[in-house]
Scaffold this motif. Sequence first.
Motif, short mmCIF file in Angstrom:
data_model
loop_
_atom_site.label_atom_id
_atom_site.label_comp_id
_atom_site.label_asym_id
_atom_site.label_seq_id
_atom_site.Cartn_x
_atom_site.Cartn_y
_atom_site.Cartn_z
N LYS A 95 8.23 -5.82 -4.34
CA LYS A 95 7.29 -6.17 -5.45
C LYS A 95 7.49 -7.63 -6.10
O LYS A 95 6.52 -8.34 -6.50
CB LYS A 95 7.29 -5.10 -6.53
CG LYS A 95 6.68 -3.77 -6.25
CD LYS A 95 6.95 -2.90 -7.37
CE LYS A 95 6.30 -1.68 -7.26
NZ LYS A 95 6.63 -0.52 -8.53
N LYS A 114 2.36 1.65 -3.36
CA LYS A 114 1.46 2.01 -4.42
C LYS A 114 1.26 3.70 -3.94
O LYS A 114 1.09 4.61 -5.09
CB LYS A 114 0.26 1.31 -4.34
CG LYS A 114 0.44 -0.10 -4.81
CD LYS A 114 -0.90 -0.74 -4.78
CE LYS A 114 -0.60 -2.03 -5.40
NZ LYS A 114 -1.89 -3.15 -5.39
N GLU A 130 0.85 -1.30 0.01
CA GLU A 130 0.03 -0.13 -0.11
C GLU A 130 0.83 1.10 -0.04
O GLU A 130 0.55 2.30 -0.44
CB GLU A 130 -0.79 -0.05 1.29
CG GLU A 130 -2.29 -0.76 1.15
CD GLU A 130 -2.87 -1.00 2.32
OE1 GLU A 130 -2.67 -0.18 3.44
OE2 GLU A 130 -3.66 -1.87 2.52
#
Length: 131
Positions: free
Chosen positions: A60, A27, A24
């Motif tokens: 990631k 992003k 989160e």
Amino acid sequence: MGPRKAADVKGEKRMMLSMRMNMEMIKKYEAGMLLSLLTKEYSRNPSTIGTILKQKEAIKEATPSKGVTVFSSKRSHIHDGMDRLLLFWRKDKEMAGDTITKEIICEKPSAIFGDLMLAQAEANAGKGTTK
């Protein structure tokens, strides 16, 4: 005020951030959110957020098993493979209607981990002989 004593520090626990929370943060940062706003939103030190953002590529790329919530440098790809195989094994046993005892649950992860370590050692030995 003097330095903190060991007794004062004992009660404090280190808080690990979940993979979901790390994703989160990444992003939101990539969407344009400022580091200072992230630190306020997640109540974390700026250096903690900065470290997560520096490691964003590794975070990631990590594909943790279902249920794994923490990204740890102590956790290797073998552990993730073991978790996946253990999950498949457990589902197969449940579908077959087999009973899973505590002893079996304790032994199976060790057996799977040993097999994966052996397979990795064989793969590494194979790489060493071919150039």
